[in-house]
Structure formats: C-alpha cells, structure tokens
Design an enzyme around this catalytic site. Structure first.
Site, mmCIF file in Angstrom:
data_model
loop_
_atom_site.group_PDB
_atom_site.id
_atom_site.type_symbol
_atom_site.label_atom_id
_atom_site.label_comp_id
_atom_site.label_asym_id
_atom_site.label_seq_id
_atom_site.Cartn_x
_atom_site.Cartn_y
_atom_site.Cartn_z
ATOM 1 N N HIS A 20 8.081 8.316 48.332
ATOM 2 C CA HIS A 20 6.867 7.523 48.098
ATOM 3 C C HIS A 20 5.812 7.749 49.169
ATOM 4 C CE1 HIS A 20 9.571 4.497 45.712
ATOM 5 N NE2 HIS A 20 9.374 5.642 45.071
ATOM 6 N N THR A 21 5.647 8.972 49.623
ATOM 7 C CA THR A 21 4.669 9.282 50.664
ATOM 8 C C THR A 21 3.265 8.882 50.216
ATOM 9 O OG1 THR A 21 6.049 11.214 51.112
ATOM 10 C CG2 THR A 21 3.926 11.089 52.236
#
Length: 517
Positions: free
Chosen positions: A455-456
């Site tokens: 989930h950068t």
C-alpha cells in the site's frame, strides 16, 4: 485504441495520462467517454496476453514475475535488516491487474482527517459520491454503496472453509459480524469485497478501458516508458517517452495527468527537474521547480507473514482471491477507528526464514494480521537520474513504538482463534508461532515477519502547506497543466487497502480535468 506501436500516433492530444494503472485507466476512460481526445501511456505490456491476470486466485504467481516492476524496500533496522519486495504492476491495469482484488474503502474518519490536514473538500461526505460512482456492488445501491458503475464488486458465492472459520471464529470471540465490509461500521468480521465477476478478476481495464474499444477518443499506448515532462515556462506541455528504441515527444493541448503510482510518479517529476533542490543538484538534474515534499511522506501498512495453522487434511482448492474473509479490530481500548486488520490465506503465508524454521508445507493455512493505523513515515530517494537507476525506498517500518505495540497485540487475537469451535472443527493447530508468546517473544516474531500490504502511498502529498506537492484540485503546486491522480497524493494513509481510494481519487480527478477543459 492503439497498442504497442506508433502507427497513427498523433502529435498532440487534449489529455495525456501517464501510467495505465489503477488511477490512469479510470481517468483516461472517463475523459475519453466525455469527448476529450486522450492518450494513455503505459511502460508495460497489454494484460490479456497473460492468462493469470484474469484468474482471481492466481495473483500470487504474478508477483516477482515479468509483470512486476521488481522493486523492494531498503533494509530497515527495526525489521532485522531485511529487504522487503514491493510488488507493483508493470502491465496495462497496473497493480489492479496483479493485486489481491480487495475493495475496502476504510473509515469515514480517514477522509475527514485528509480534509483537516489541508486536503480541503476531501472529507468523507464529499468523496462518497466518487466511491459510489465507481461501484457495481452485488447488493445494489444503498446510501453508502453504488450500483451500475464500472467496477464489479462481489463477495464469495461459496466461501472457502477457512474464510467461514475466520468469520465464525471471530463471532465466538465477541466480534461483530458485518453484512458488508464497506457498510456503516468497519469494525468486525466480514466476507471480503472482491473485484471479481463470476470468479474472474475485474480490473480497471475491464471496467474503464475495454468498454471503449474502438472509441476514437481513446488511444492506449503500451510498451512506452515515460522519460521526461516537457514545459514552456511553468506550463507542462507534454511528454517525452520511449517507443520502439527511439524517443518521441507528444504534446498535450490541455493537461498532463500523472498516474504512475507512489514510486514512479515522484521519479518522473524529479527527472523533469521538479523536487527537492538538494536532490536535483545531487543527481545532476536541472532545477525547474522546487518542491521538497516530492519523495517524502512515504507510508505503507506493515503486514505480518503470517500466523500459520496446520490442519489434518486438505481443505479444498483455492477459491476467489485465495482468501475471502477479514477482521478489523482495535489494538487497545479508546481508539476511535479500528487499527488492526487480518485476512485469511488459503495456504501457507511465511517468509523464507519462518518457513524454514517451522516447516509450513503440507496442509497449512494462515491468518495474517497487519496494522492499518500505522504511524511510521518513510521516504523515497533516487540514487541516479537514469530511467532504471537505483532508488532507495524506505518505509521505516516499526520506527514508531506504537506500531510495534499494536502488532504485538494482534498476535494474541489471531492465536485466540485456535481455541474457537470453527477452528477446532478444521483441526487447526497453531504452527508459526506454535503457542501464545511472551511480550519479548512476540516482539521478535513481529520483527522477523513484518512485511508489506503493498500500500505504498503519500510521496506527492495533497495539501496547502509547504510540504504539499499538489493542491486539493490535484494540480502540481507552481505549475499549470499538470495534475496527479494516484496513490502518491494521499496525505495520510487510510485504514484500508489502497485500491478503492485510488479509484475514488481518479474518479474525482476526471471531473476536475473535464471541468477545466
């Protein structure tokens, strides 16, 4: 549509969308349908040539392969100096073509916090219509859910036994069972919302791009890497990109929209002379625009790989996305929003070190907890101006003591499931770890198993302060004709998977671009 070649490529388009991932496909599809001439540029190949993309349960096989950028987080001192791979889709559809097809929108407080942090107009009530517009929810339209939108969202028709066990076991522990994981309250157990139709992945390509096949307003160009943005003064005028071994330049009559994601969008901006002046000088790049927030504010959710259970016999083939159920809960009393999340894995889930120590082969499944309320913040640092040059991506996992404490707390809850009747019916016995742990042991297990939810986000944060990169209309501060519509603009990571928030951002971006056209 045009793919993989420059035959018929025009010199200029109304809109150039750079990056055909989750955000880019949404923006391009919406604007082309609205009558604008759109060029959608993607470095990777088309998606339909790879059968595993369409198979909702085969996504793990795509990680680390030719459709993955092959990036990794830098070693972190709090996780034993381990390198953590970050799967990112390098294919039409981007990560929506290789991810676990989860559709979670988070808590309304997530978006109210965005507005309070300077992203004015992005509170939950304001952005809910864009979530709903994207959805074709199997349950039909409600006050919170949309129907008839481009993205099909379903729950499992016949949940896997481990998915049922998680929901039923959580209920025995006293957690609520939710009719909808994206309903009024997200605290509790639920069968997962999945972007699938009859067991097939339903990506943003399926929802937003394929329905426009043959539409002359949309040109999709794959196999073309973005090299540099072009400018006249402070106005972005187009894109230099590679094609068939040469460099071409395409102009945008109205706007360029960047949607390469939280890693490649800041890299393209820096290669174009936009970023922290000290970084630009270090890299030998021209200084076009000083925006020191580019590459800062990197956030991700830490995930533990994983709490594994051994069972006496096989539980059947993989169904849906290989999971199918989830649990949200609070690590301690008094928290306004659930900060912990766990999901089932219909097989083992462990890194090489844990797999070797505990032996997770055979009849094994996992319940993997992670922290959706993470506080640690990292950075992205280019080490070279070259297109494929090295980059340091550091999430600073567990740098905040509160993150470590919450993950330690998560282990007791997951291991408590082993004592519930649904888990006993499966014959499930804890394997890694094999028992409840002391606090010191749990801290070591967290350090050894900490990985990524993929989930950068946050590296070009939206807001109005000195660290902000885009304004609340997604315009790049200090430039005209240039917006960003991907996970990089997220100012504060929400308590959910990031696919749904990125689609929402892109839906709103399309409206903003169309209104300015």
């Amino acid at each position: 549509m045009l793919t993989d070649a420059d035959e018929g490529l025009k010199a200029a388009y109304d809109i150039i969308v750079v990056g055909a991932g989750t955000g880019g496909c949404v923006v391009a599809g919406r604007l082309a349908a609205a009558g604008l001439q759109v060029l959608l540029v993607e470095a990777g190949p088309r998606d339909e040539a790879h059968p595993a993309v369409a198979d909702a349960g085969a996504w793990v096989s795509l990680l680390g392969g030719p459709l993955d950028w092959g990036l990794a987080y830098a070693p972190g001192p709090q996780i034993g100096g381990r390198v953590v791979p970050i799967p990112r889709g390098r294919v039409l559809g981007g990560s929506s073509s290789i991810n676990a097809i989860l559709w979670n929108r988070g808590h309304r407080a997530d978006y109210d916090a965005w507005a309070a942090a300077g992203a004015t107009g992005w509170d939950f009530d304001s952005i809910l219509p864009f979530f709903k517009r994207a959805e074709d929810w199997e349950g039909g339209e409600t006050a919170l859910r949309g129907a008839g939108g481009p993205l099909r969202i379903e729950t499992a028709r016949d949940p896997h036994p481990v998915a049922r066990a998680l929901v039923e076991g959580a209920a025995e522990l006293g957690f609520p069972v939710l009719a909808d994981a994206n309903g009024p309250d997200i605290a509790g157990a639920a069968f997962a919302n999945l972007n699938q139709r009859a067991g097939r992945r339903w990506s943003v390509v399926d929802g937003y791009i394929r329905p426009l096949a043959g539409n002359p307003n949309l040109t999709v160009l794959t196999g073309s890497a973005a090299l540099e943005l072009t400018f006249e003064g402070s106005a972005c005028t187009g894109l230099r990109h590679s094609l068939d071994g040469r460099i071409v330049e395409t102009r945008a009559r109205r706007e360029v929209v960047l949607a390469l994601g939280a890693i490649e969008t800041p890299r393209l901006l820096m290669r174009s002379g936009i970023g922290d002046p000290e970084d630009l000088v270090r890299l030998g790049l021209p200084r076009r625009l000083a925006l020191p927030g580019i590459g800062a504010n990197l956030q991700d959710h830490p995930l533990l790989m994983g709490v594994n259970f051994r069972v006496e016999k096989a539980l059947g083939p993989v169904r849906d996305n290989g999971g199918g159920a989830q649990l949200n809960w609070r690590s301690r009393d008094g928290l306004a929003v659930p900060d912990l999340h766990a999901f089932v894995v219909q097989g083992p889930h462990a890194g090489p070190e844990i797999a070797a120590e505990y032996g997770v082969s055979g009849h094994v499944f996992a319940v993997s907890p992670g922290l959706m309320g993470s506080r640690s913040v990292g950075f992205l640092r280019m080490e070279s101006a070259a297109l494929d040059g090295p980059v340091t991506i550091q999430p600073n996992y567990l740098a905040e003591a509160a993150d470590r404490d919450a993950l330690i707390a998560s282990l007791d809850t997951v291991l408590a499931l082993a004592d519930t009747a649904p888990f006993r019916r499966l014959g499930a016995v804890p394997l890694s770890p094999p028992r409840r742990l002391t606090r010191a042991e749990a801290g070591r297990f967290v350090e050894r198993t900490c990985s990524t939810f993929f989930h950068t986000c946050g590296t070009c944060a939206m807001g109005t302060g000195p660290a902000a990169v885009v304004d609340p209309a997604l315009n790049l501060h200090g430039a005209t004709g240039l917006r960003i519509a991907d996970a990089s603009v997220i100012p504060l990571i929400p308590t959910c998977n990031t696919q749904a928030p990125v689609v929402m951002i892109a839906e709103r971006a399309a409206d903003l671009v169309a209104a300015a056209a």
